[in-house]
Design a protein around this motif. Structure first.
Motif, PDB file in Angstrom:
ATOM      1  N   VAL B 379     -37.904 -12.829  97.365  1.00  0.00           N
ATOM      2  CA  VAL B 379     -37.099 -14.046  97.311  1.00  0.00           C
ATOM      3  C   VAL B 379     -35.914 -13.886  98.245  1.00  0.00           C
ATOM      4  O   VAL B 379     -35.031 -13.064  98.014  1.00  0.00           O
ATOM      5  N   GLY B 385     -34.627  -9.019 102.499  1.00  0.00           N
ATOM      6  CA  GLY B 385     -35.939  -9.546 102.130  1.00  0.00           C
ATOM      7  C   GLY B 385     -36.962  -9.312 103.227  1.00  0.00           C
ATOM      8  O   GLY B 385     -38.117  -8.964 102.951  1.00  0.00           O
ATOM      9  N   TRP B 448     -34.574 -19.545  94.292  1.00  0.00           N
ATOM     10  CA  TRP B 448     -34.905 -18.637  93.192  1.00  0.00           C
ATOM     11  C   TRP B 448     -35.057 -19.417  91.888  1.00  0.00           C
ATOM     12  O   TRP B 448     -35.947 -19.148  91.086  1.00  0.00           O
ATOM     13  N   VAL B 475     -40.955  -8.653  91.769  1.00  0.00           N
ATOM     14  CA  VAL B 475     -40.105  -9.453  92.644  1.00  0.00           C
ATOM     15  C   VAL B 475     -39.061  -8.566  93.327  1.00  0.00           C
ATOM     16  O   VAL B 475     -38.467  -7.698  92.686  1.00  0.00           O
ATOM     17  N   LEU B 477     -35.584  -9.311  94.795  1.00  0.00           N
ATOM     18  CA  LEU B 477     -34.619 -10.399  94.820  1.00  0.00           C
ATOM     19  C   LEU B 477     -33.596 -10.116  95.918  1.00  0.00           C
ATOM     20  O   LEU B 477     -32.800  -9.189  95.812  1.00  0.00           O
ATOM     21  N   THR B 479     -31.473 -12.568  97.561  1.00  0.00           N
ATOM     22  CA  THR B 479     -30.943 -13.917  97.758  1.00  0.00           C
ATOM     23  C   THR B 479     -29.576 -13.926  98.419  1.00  0.00           C
ATOM     24  O   THR B 479     -29.010 -14.987  98.643  1.00  0.00           O
ATOM     25  N   VAL B 605     -27.451 -12.066  88.664  1.00  0.00           N
ATOM     26  CA  VAL B 605     -28.821 -11.648  88.976  1.00  0.00           C
ATOM     27  C   VAL B 605     -29.549 -11.385  87.660  1.00  0.00           C
ATOM     28  O   VAL B 605     -29.039 -10.653  86.810  1.00  0.00           O
ATOM     29  N   LEU B 611     -38.402  -6.500  88.558  1.00  0.00           N
ATOM     30  CA  LEU B 611     -37.531  -7.183  89.518  1.00  0.00           C
ATOM     31  C   LEU B 611     -36.501  -6.194  90.048  1.00  0.00           C
ATOM     32  O   LEU B 611     -35.821  -5.514  89.275  1.00  0.00           O
ATOM     33  N   ALA B 613     -33.217  -6.069  92.604  1.00  0.00           N
ATOM     34  CA  ALA B 613     -32.269  -6.796  93.455  1.00  0.00           C
ATOM     35  C   ALA B 613     -31.810  -5.872  94.573  1.00  0.00           C
ATOM     36  O   ALA B 613     -31.640  -4.662  94.369  1.00  0.00           O
ATOM     37  N   ALA B 617     -27.155  -9.359  97.262  1.00  0.00           N
ATOM     38  CA  ALA B 617     -27.325  -9.859  95.900  1.00  0.00           C
ATOM     39  C   ALA B 617     -26.843  -8.823  94.886  1.00  0.00           C
ATOM     40  O   ALA B 617     -26.557  -9.153  93.739  1.00  0.00           O
TER      41      ALA B 617
END
Lengths: 631, 639
Positions: B379, B385, B448, B475, B477, B479, B605, B611, B613, B617
């Motif tokens: 994401v 990313g 997201w 995932v 993350l 962002t 988050v 997940l 991060a 983020a």
């Protein structure tokens, strides 16, 4: 026996006297472990009489690494190093505690390459990194870290632990942000540490008094924390200042009086029944004695005083004179801030305790060779240090000085505001020289070197004016002003080609006499060398007080009669005429090397080799006799 | 990358009696890779560092400069020749399988060294203080000069005996030999002052005698100190080179003096290839000439070689960004592009930071042996990313990227619009090429909050997508950060949306160069601009990149007001009030816009199994952290 000599109980153990060598950074760690240098360094202060030694901080989290040479106490491999420290300090008769800490958001990711862990996401000013906010689980992990490191300390045989809650500390950050998590976390840490070290070792805390920040913590907050932890601790240590924001409060330069932080231990001592340690630039035995005698504290922390003279404590108890810390901060604070091993301008053996005998301040060490007749030429710090060191080895020393006073450049520099303590070094070295029987001849230019076996040349350096100054009576050197040969007034332009104290000293001296003073430097920062020693902030306040204007990025190209100088702004290429009544130049001097015809060894030391600072003069003077044949 | 460029770089080239397998040189640089227990030796991490470039196709590797005498100790873990034999041997052995020639970098920093570790004076041709340290050196006496000559010779002999193919003698930046050559620093009245090239000639002669005809003798030589009033200039160097040419096989012209250290390996404010003309003009028969100076693009390197402007190219930073540079070119692939920020590779810093790279993230291995091939959803298509997606795809893991905006690169396209930061656009282009080649889809317009996790662990991205090929709850993350509410316009918003007209004040508590770049751009548009910063310098973080002094000059010339040791205390009614942080003295001036260049913050988050991060983020930082964490997360998900 003075009040300093009374033993004091710290929970389960007793310190033999009231003089503490508190925690401070040394940069002696290698590969994140304590070293033989730590053991020798602390051992020397214990042998010198300290009652309690507290090591520098040991981190409780491998990811917490604001500076390269921070010991990672979580690694079991530290235990042999701890054992060596304990043995060395115990051999000298002192207690030794390890300080445990976590720097929280005051840390850096430069070495860990991981986000900094903080109590909130506000960046701290020094490294400016946005922290990742510690979760409850993260805090619990750190509690375990404190316990683990404490168990290593106990396994190493130290007498206990001090928890850092001040200066640079996650716990300080929690308290300072008024977090409800603060006290529960601190109490959890203390319980975990107590479990790890057991009831027979000492557990203390170092609490934060004034942070020196608007809205920040003050002495009353220190009292509150001390009260809350009192049932769990054996003593309370105190501090002022935040290491990454208001460092000059922690390690003030000369000009700040002894006992400037005394109100914090006073307030804490009134509130708790356990012993309280006070700190605050105590550089003489009398100041330390007064701190305890006045009731401000039960024990007195003396860091720089014991760096300068490892035997500070025993001399204080015996009523003897010490070689004083002068608060120059050049080799301790400034070096440590640059990732270099701690040193000392007045004690050149600091930092090398593990490799050299730390004997220069102790009783005479015998020369390996036959005693020699040594002539030292020049009575500045280099010459005096050379004379003292040679006399300690048993050589017969004569020191000649051309002028009518000892001290060389220091004698002049100490005439400036807030630089008076520079003269203490001259006085202490001269006192040692006299005690050791050095023959001092003032007003004696060196002519012949007959009848000696070795010569130490410590003739210093002479002022050197730039070519544009030629032919202008009112363009003078800083030393002309300090020596009183000229008295500039009116519009005075101080041209700083050096960036140290010379320009600022003269600027302030003249401004206080009523001159209209401006300073000018080619550097991007005015008085840049005052920053590492923590002098700069005080200088800027005083400069503002007397109206000194500071100009950067400028060089003088030429000087014309009537006194107009052409000033180039080198970033833009713009040239501006600048009218002044006097121009005072501060720049690197030129080595003064008299030509001597002799067959005996000649050793050059200090500024006559290359113009540098006090540290180089004292270090090279002290080492000079090692270069004599047979030494 | 056009395949035709490959053979140009790839061709063999003779250096004296030896042959390098390619025309690409990996130049000497400070690494701080030493084992702190043996700080002045070359350790295992050095060996790995050089081996990787040899394996990647480098023709010549020059090791970190070793001091030839113990009096020279320019930084804490600066190699000392006397302690380097084992390290040189290990490096030579590690590089030998690839045919790469290994030259031992040898030098003496002279007055540009440090007295912090020896505790003795600096030694230099004359008592001229170094502009960086301000320290006055001691004048090197004849006995010291003889020791330097002997030091170079014995170190060279030791390096060759250890298995190196030769040596490179340092007369470039941070070099006593340059200081002797220069009228800025050599004011001597003896033979070494009358003939400033005498010491260099003596050193090279002694080195050649010590290593014989068979070994390679290279010379790194400053050809322009950018100080024509007294410094070294190309005409001076031409005569020097003709004298020493019989003694050397290889010369690397560089530029810069102690007054202009940043000019030697400058950042993106200087156009790459700036030494090309000088290099061409200085070519001497029988000596291989190396084009250095921000040569980071293969096309530029190939063009200079093809035109005969140089025999080799030094591509040090390009090979820090992609150790496999030559191999990539051979394979017709595009190397990961160096962005010339100098933030991570310019490691000559008292804190001893290990050398790194903004784009390469050398701390996390790039090659992955994935075990898990369960799909992953990334994401956010910023650098974190993109790096995660690329790593996953290369590991054989099905991956798709969703991105809220219509663009790729996160903040990078904004950053690339700033002066000196243009090369970040190439990084974005490179990621897009890489993902396209790997068939990784990027879905734009999906935030997201639009990703819905379904029972059974499936994620539903957008209405029109089916769920069967999406991440099963796994995932990355990425962002990015969000603006931090404050008094002024956040700097990211200022870059994105522009600013209303009128005088601008930028308050910069960070000091990393973003505020400087914005100020330059605004001033370039004719705006009245001031930067207010709490420290003693504007943009202090630029000390790390070498741009600090140049940045001040650019700001001063553009008329940007630099207000240090100050903070904004009020901004209202078309006026800003700024107070000195030390004295409290306040100043006001008209301002229509206040830009807050303070740090951004991480968004909330979610925490859920599978997940991870990464990047801003987690905590807003730089591209280097984003790429490092993106790759690390991908590896973790594939483990």
């Amino acid at each position: 026996m003075s009040v300093l000599g009374e033993p004091v109980r710290l929970g389960p153990r007793v310190a033999r006297n009231r003089i503490v060598f508190p925690a401070h950074l040394t940069n002696a760690a290698v590969a994140r472990r304590p070293t033989a240098q730590h053991a020798a360094y602390y051992g020397a202060r214990a042998a010198g009489g300290a009652g309690l030694v507290i090591t520098e901080e040991q981190s409780v989290d491998p990811a917490d690494r604001p500076y390269e040479k921070l010991v990672d106490g979580t690694d079991p491999a530290v235990v042999p190093g701890y054992r060596a420290i304990a043995d060395a300090v115990h051999a000298g008769g002192a207690l030794v505690l390890a300080q445990l800490g976590h720097n929280g958001g005051q840390s850096s990711s430069l070495y860990s390459r991981a986000p900094v862990d903080g109590v909130d996401d506000e960046p701290d000013p020094m490294f400016g990194e946005v922290p990742r906010v510690l979760s409850e689980a993260g805090l619990a992990r750190l509690v375990d870290g404190f316990g683990l490191v404490a168990s290593h300390v106990a396994a190493g045989g130290l007498d206990g632990v001090e928890i850092q809650c001040s200066q640079a500390s996650l716990i300080r950050q929690l308290v300072s942000s008024r977090s409800p998590r603060a006290l529960p976390f601190l109490l959890d840490v203390l319980r975990a540490v107590r479990t790890a070290i057991g009831p027979d070792r000492v557990l203390g805390v170092r609490v934060q008094g004034d942070e020196g920040i608007p809205g920040g913590l003050s002495a009353s907050d220190a009292v509150e924390v001390a009260r809350a932890v009192e049932p769990l601790v054996d003593y309370v240590n105190t501090a002022v200042g935040v290491a990454t924001r208001t460092l000059p409060l922690i390690e003030p330069p000369m000009g700040v009086p002894a006992g400037y932080a005394a109100h914090v231990p006073s307030a804490v001592r009134a509130a708790v029944s356990v012993p309280v340690i006070g700190v605050g630039r105590f550089t003489t035995p009398a100041q330390a004695r007064e701190a305890v005698a006045s009731g401000s504290c039960d024990l007195v922390g003396v860091v720089r005083g014991q760096i300068a003279d490892p035997s500070f404590a025993s001399r204080a108890l015996a009523g003897e004179r010490v070689r004083r810390c002068i608060g120059c901060n050049q080799e301790c604070i400034a070096r440590v801030g640059l990732d270099q091993r701690l040193g000392c301008a007045v004690n050149p053996l600091v930092g090398g305790e593990s490799t050299a005998a730390n004997g220069y301040l102790a009783a005479s060490t015998r020369a390996k060779s036959a005693f020699a007749r040594v002539l030292v030429v020049g009575g500045g710090p280099a010459g005096l240090a050379a004379a003292v060191a040679a006399a300690r080895r048993g050589h017969a020393v004569t020191l000649t000085e051309r002028s009518d006073v000892l001290g060389g450049q220091l004698a002049l520099a100490s005439r400036a505001p807030e630089r008076r303590e520079l003269a203490n070094l001259v006085a202490d070295l001269a006192h040692e020289a006299r005690t050791l029987g050095v023959v001092v001849r003032l007003r004696t230019p060196v002519a012949s070197v007959e009848g000696v076996d070795a010569v130490v040349l410590a003739t210093g350096a002479r002022p050197s004016l730039p070519s544009w100054a030629v032919g202008h009576d009112r363009v003078v050197d800083v030393t002309d002003v300090l020596a009183g040969r000229v008295t500039p007034s009116g519009r005075v332009l101080v041209v700083d080609a050096g960036r140290g104290h010379a320009a600022t000293s003269v600027a302030e001296l003249l401004a206080r006499r009523g001159a209209d003073v401006a300073t000018l430097t080619a550097a991007l920062v005015a008085a840049g060398d005052l920053a590492p020693t923590l002098d700069r902030e005080r200088w800027r306040r005083r400069a503002a007080e007397v109206g000194i204007a500071e100009h950067t990025d400028r060089v003088v190209l030429a000087c014309r009669d009537g006194l107009v100088v052409d000033v180039l702004e080198h970033l833009t290429g713009v040239v501006t005429p600048w009218a002044a009544d006097w121009v005072v130049h501060a720049g690197p001097p030129t080595p003064e090397v008299p030509s001597l015809v002799t067959h005996v060894p000649v050793v050059r030391v200090g500024d006559c080799l290359a113009p540098r600072g006090i540290d180089a003069a004292v270090r090279e003077g002290t080492a000079a006799c090692e270069h004599f044949p047979g030494s | 990358m056009p395949r035709v460029l490959g053979p140009v770089l790839d061709g063999e080239v003779a250096l004296g009696l030896r042959t390098a397998p390619s025309r690409v040189l990996f130049g000497p640089h400070v690494t701080h890779l030493a084992d702190p227990r043996r700080p002045r030796a070359l350790g295992p991490d050095h060996v790995a560092h050089y081996r990787a470039r040899a394996a990647g196709g480098a023709g010549v590797v020059v090791t970190e400069v070793a001091s030839v005498v113990a009096e020279d100790h320019p930084y804490e873990d600066a190699p000392l020749a006397d302690l380097c034999s084992a390290g040189w041997s290990a490096v030579a052995e590690a590089c030998r399988p690839y045919g790469t020639l290994v030259l031992a970098g040898l030098g003496h920093a002279g007055g540009q060294g440090s007295s912090a570790y020896t505790r003795g004076p600096l030694w230099a041709p004359s008592a001229v203080p170094d502009p960086a340290s301000g320290e006055v050196p001691a004048v090197l006496p004849p006995s010291g000069i003889a020791a330097v000559v002997e030091g170079f010779a014995s170190a060279a002999a030791a390096a060759v005996a250890a298995g190196c193919d030769g040596v490179e003698i340092g007369a470039g930046q941070h070099a006593l030999l340059r200081q002797f050559l220069s009228g800025l620093t050599n004011l001597r009245d003896d033979a070494y002052g009358a003939d400033r090239a005498l010491l260099l000639e003596e050193v090279l002669g002694a080195v050649r005698r010590a290593v014989g005809a068979d070994a390679v003798v290279g010379l790194r030589l400053t050809v322009d100190e950018l100080a024509p009033w007294a410094g070294i200039t190309p005409p001076v160097v031409r005569s020097v080179l003709s004298r020493v040419a019989p003694l050397v096989d290889l010369v690397v012209p560089v530029r810069g003096s102690a007054l202009t250290v940043g000019a030697t390996r400058p950042d993106g404010h200087t156009a790459p290839g700036f030494l090309r003309a000088a290099c061409r003009d200085l070519r001497v028969e029988g000596v291989a000439t190396v084009l250095a100076g921000s040569v980071v693009d293969v096309w530029l390197a190939a063009s200079a070689l093809a035109a005969g402007d140089a025999d080799l190219v030094e591509m040090t930073r390009a090979q820090l960004a992609d150790a496999d540079l030559v191999a990539q070119v051979r394979a017709g692939a595009s190397p990961r592009p160096c962005v010339l920020t100098n933030q991570q590779c310019r490691a000559r810093d008292v804190r001893n930071p290990r050398i790194s790279c903004t784009v390469a993230a050398p701390e996390v291995p790039e090659r992955v042996v994935g075990r898990s091939a369960e799909p992953v959803l990334v994401v956010g298509a910023g650098p974190a990313g993109l790096e995660a997606a690329r790593t996953l795809a290369r590991g054989g893991c099905p991956v798709r990227v969703v991105e809220r905006s219509s663009a790729v690169g996160g903040l990078l396209p904004l950053v690339a619009g700033l002066p000196g930061r243009e090369r970040f656009a190439r990084l974005v282009d490179w990621y897009v090429e890489e993902l396209t080649a790997s068939g990784v889809p990027i879905s734009h317009g999906v935030a997201w909050s639009g990703v819905v996790f379904q029972p059974g662990g499936h994620a539903d991205v957008g209405r029109q997508e089916s769920t069967h090929d999406l991440a099963t709850g796994r995932v990355v993350l990425a962002t990015g950060g969000v603006d931090r509410p404050g008094r002024g316009t956040p700097i990211a918003a200022a870059l994105r949306d522009g600013l209303p007209p009128g005088p601008v004040v930028i308050e910069d508590p960070v000091g990393d160069g973003a505020a400087v770049a914005l100020a330059e751009r605004l001033a370039g548009d004719g705006r009245e601009v001031a930067i207010v910063a709490p420290g003693v310098l504007i943009g202090p973080g630029l000390a790390r990149t070498g741009d600090l002094v140049d940045a001040q000059a650019r700001l001063a010339r553009a008329g940007v007001r630099r207000v240090t040791e100050s903070s904004v205390t009020a901004f209202a009614d078309g006026s800003v009030t700024v107070a000195d942080v030390v004295t409290g003295a306040a100043t006001s001036w008209p301002a229509a816009v206040l830009v807050d260049a303070g740090p951004r913050r991480a968004p909330p988050v979610p925490s859920r199994p599978g997940l991870i991060a990464v990047g801003d983020a987690v905590a807003p930082r730089t591209v280097a952290e984003a790429i490092r964490e993106g790759r690390a997360a991908a590896r973790e998900l594939m483990a």
